[in-house]
Design a protein around this motif. Structure first.
Motif, short mmCIF file in Angstrom:
data_model
loop_
_atom_site.label_atom_id
_atom_site.label_comp_id
_atom_site.label_asym_id
_atom_site.label_seq_id
_atom_site.Cartn_x
_atom_site.Cartn_y
_atom_site.Cartn_z
N GLU A 344 76.81 -9.38 127.16
CA GLU A 344 76.71 -9.15 125.74
C GLU A 344 75.72 -10.35 125.11
OE1 GLU A 344 81.32 -7.79 124.42
OE2 GLU A 344 80.82 -9.76 124.56
N SER A 345 75.31 -11.32 125.84
CA SER A 345 74.32 -12.26 125.28
C SER A 345 73.41 -11.74 125.47
CB SER A 345 74.69 -13.60 125.97
OG SER A 345 74.06 -13.40 127.19
N ARG A 348 72.73 -9.26 122.56
CA ARG A 348 72.39 -9.91 121.27
C ARG A 348 70.90 -10.37 121.21
NH1 ARG A 348 77.72 -11.93 121.95
NH2 ARG A 348 76.65 -13.76 122.87
N LYS A 349 70.48 -10.62 122.48
CA LYS A 349 68.83 -11.06 122.50
C LYS A 349 68.20 -10.09 122.43
CE LYS A 349 67.65 -14.88 125.80
NZ LYS A 349 67.87 -15.23 127.16
N GLU A 351 68.31 -7.36 120.44
CA GLU A 351 68.37 -7.08 119.16
C GLU A 351 67.63 -8.00 118.31
OE1 GLU A 351 72.14 -4.34 118.20
OE2 GLU A 351 72.57 -6.57 118.66
N ALA A 352 67.77 -9.68 118.90
CA ALA A 352 66.94 -10.66 118.04
C ALA A 352 65.57 -10.48 118.33
CB ALA A 352 67.52 -11.94 118.62
N GLY A 361 76.41 -1.09 123.10
CA GLY A 361 76.32 -2.42 122.36
C GLY A 361 77.61 -3.08 122.02
#
Ligand code: NAD
Length: 484
Positions: A344-345, A348-349, A351-352, A361
């Motif tokens: 999951e991290s 998020r990365k 998307e960032a 997702g």
């Protein structure tokens, strides 16, 4: 289907029997799908590793023991073991699936089938191979070249294919005449207890030829540097592989390192997207993406980028996500809560860094079990962390390319080099690309490692090869005897 019984064990399989461990340390195993505790077993301490290595050494040095048996006698034993293990295929399948979340249909094919196939293959190989070869010399009349077993092997296995990756080491090591100390992963330790029970009950192998020391990385590290180990066979992460490689380098100890990957699937402009969906799903998301060889980067012709993103989005969003023990499940949970957090991290990365999730997702509404929905990233480039780092989950990054040279350059622009695939109706173009990608293995319109062919990586994906005759050779030490 459910796990048949809760596994509770306070002994370790060392020296051919279940023995009392040195301490009361234990490992608790939870189901990846339900989070329930499904087993509670003994963990090895350093003293247990000492005992296991001593048992393996005694077995190896026995003048009438396994290493001294005629290859055909060892081959008979491996064939017998293949048959016994085959009879327990469904138990291994269920146990592995419950522990690590591998969809049971996949586990049945791989974890239930591969170990027996490997024992049979290496039995046949060593039966055919003469233990000594004679070569006419240039300076002496002749040379006898003997293939001797390398000795006591430390086999360190990850959780993602615990039986298959154990047997990629065990089958050739046993065929060669070695003794083995196995360190399974704590996440998937229960199947090694089942195997220990089978070995104890059937007594096909002499005592001490195979021993188990379940435990975490500290126990693995202790085993790797143990003074009485002759070779280390490791499958796992690149970080652990580097540290094991350093130790083995200092000790001048032979080592095989099967490590991580970030392979690319190159889709050519003539690929029939509708026809390849099922194979592409396997090549990109097999075992919930918890496979070292998956093509987690998909390279698409720029002109067809949207079409490919749409096809992959459909593929991922229609995959059945659920309990790993359900026959319909195509994507099961991650092996552990910590691993789900890691996957999951990365989402998020991604998307960032500006990539766009086209499907997935999230956790798909599962409030029990460590689920991550199959996830597709579009609007990406090969410099993003989701394109460079191994995520080890059901997350695929779709990257556009301009022409074939660009596609090959993108595939090769990676720290890793374990696998890769190409998808096209033109076999000649496929083989041309296969030859240009810097990798240890490669698939054309599919990806299926075969026991007869060497498997392993280049660059940060590892050193050495398992499977094939090359896998057997890695457990043999050649000795030259010059004869005047
Ligand atoms: P990991 O490296 O954390 O652990 C693998 C095994 O090594 C476990 O048994 C662990 O306890 C042990 N270990 C860890 N550090 C150690 C050390 N310093 N000394 C001795 N033993 C140590 O990997 P994992 O999370 O269990 O497995 C996933 C990784 O394995 C992924 O990176 C994947 O790509 C890789 N893998 C590679 C292949 C291949 O054939 N190339 C196959 C499957 C998995």
């Amino acid at each position: 289907m459910t796990v048949a019984e809760f596994i509770e064990r306070d002994t370790l399989f060392v020296g051919g029997r279940n023995t009392t461990p040195a301490t009361s340390a234990t490992i608790t195993v939870r189901s990846a799908s339900t989070e329930q505790t499904i087993g509670h077993v003994a963990a090895a301490a350093e003293a247990d590793v000492d005992a296991a290595v001593a048992a393996a050494r005694a077995a190896f040095c026995d003048p009438n023991g396994w290493a001294a048996w005629e290859p055909s006698r060892r081959a008979d034993a491996l064939t017998a073991l293949a048959s016994v293990i085959g009879g327990h295929g469904e138990e291994f399948t269920t146990l592995v699936s419950a522990q690590n979340g591998m969809p049971i249909s996949t586990a049945r094919q791989i974890e239930g089938g591969f170990p027996g196939a490997l024992l049979s293959y290496y039995g046949a190989l060593v039966r055919e191979q003469p233990p000594e070869e004679y070569r006419r010399g240039i300076f002496v009349d002749g040379v006898v070249i003997r293939r001797e077993p390398i000795g006591v092997v430390a086999a360190i296995v990850p959780w993602n294919y615990p039986q298959t990756l154990l047997f990629t080491k065990l089958a050739p090591a046993l065929a060669a005449g070695c003794s083995v100390v196995v360190k399974p992963s704590p996440e998937t330790v229960l199947d090694s207890f089942l195997l220990g029970d089978i070995l104890e009950q059937h007594e096909i192998l002499p005592p001490g030829v195979v021993n188990f020391v379940p435990g975490g990385r500290e126990i693995g590290a202790y085993l790797v540097k143990h003074p009485d180990i002759d070779k280390v066979a490791f499958t796992g992460s690149t970080a652990a592989g580097r540290s094991i490689g350093e130790v083995c380098g200092r000790l001048l100890r032979p080592v095989t390192l099967e490590l991580g990957g970030k392979s690319a699937a190159i889709l050519l402009d003539d690929a029939d997207l509708a026809a390849i969906t099922s194979d592409l799903f396997g090549a990109t998301m097999m075992n919930n993406g918890q496979s070292c060889f998956i093509s987690s980067r998909v390279l698409a012709p720029r002109r067809q980028y949207q079409k490919v993103v749409d096809a992959l989005t459909d593929m991922a969003s229609s995959a059945v996500v659920g309990d790993a023990l359900d026959d319909k499940t195509m994507i099961g949970p991650m092996v552990s809560e910590a691993h789900r957090e890691r996957v999951e991290s990365y989402i998020r990365k991604g998307e960032a860094e500006g990539a766009r999730v086209t499907t997935g997702g999230g956790r798909g509404g599962h409030d029990r079990g460590w689920f991550v929905e199959p996830t597709i990233f579009a609007d990406t480039n090969n410099q993003m962390s989701i394109a460079r780092e191994e995520i080890f989950g059901p997350v695929v990054t779709v990257i556009p390319y301009d022409d074939i040279n660009d596609a090959v350059a993108l595939a090769n622009d990676s720290e890793y080099g374990l696998a890769g695939t190409v998808w096209t109706r033109d076999k000649d173009r496929a083989l041309d690309i296969a030859r240009r990608v810097q990798t240890g293995t490669f698939g054309v319109n599919t990806y299926v490692p075969d026991p007869v062919a060497p498997f392993g990586g280049v660059k940060s994906s590892g050193i050495g090869r398992e499977l094939g005759p090359e896998g057997l050779a890695s457990y043999q030490q050649p000795k030259s005897i010059y004869v005047p």
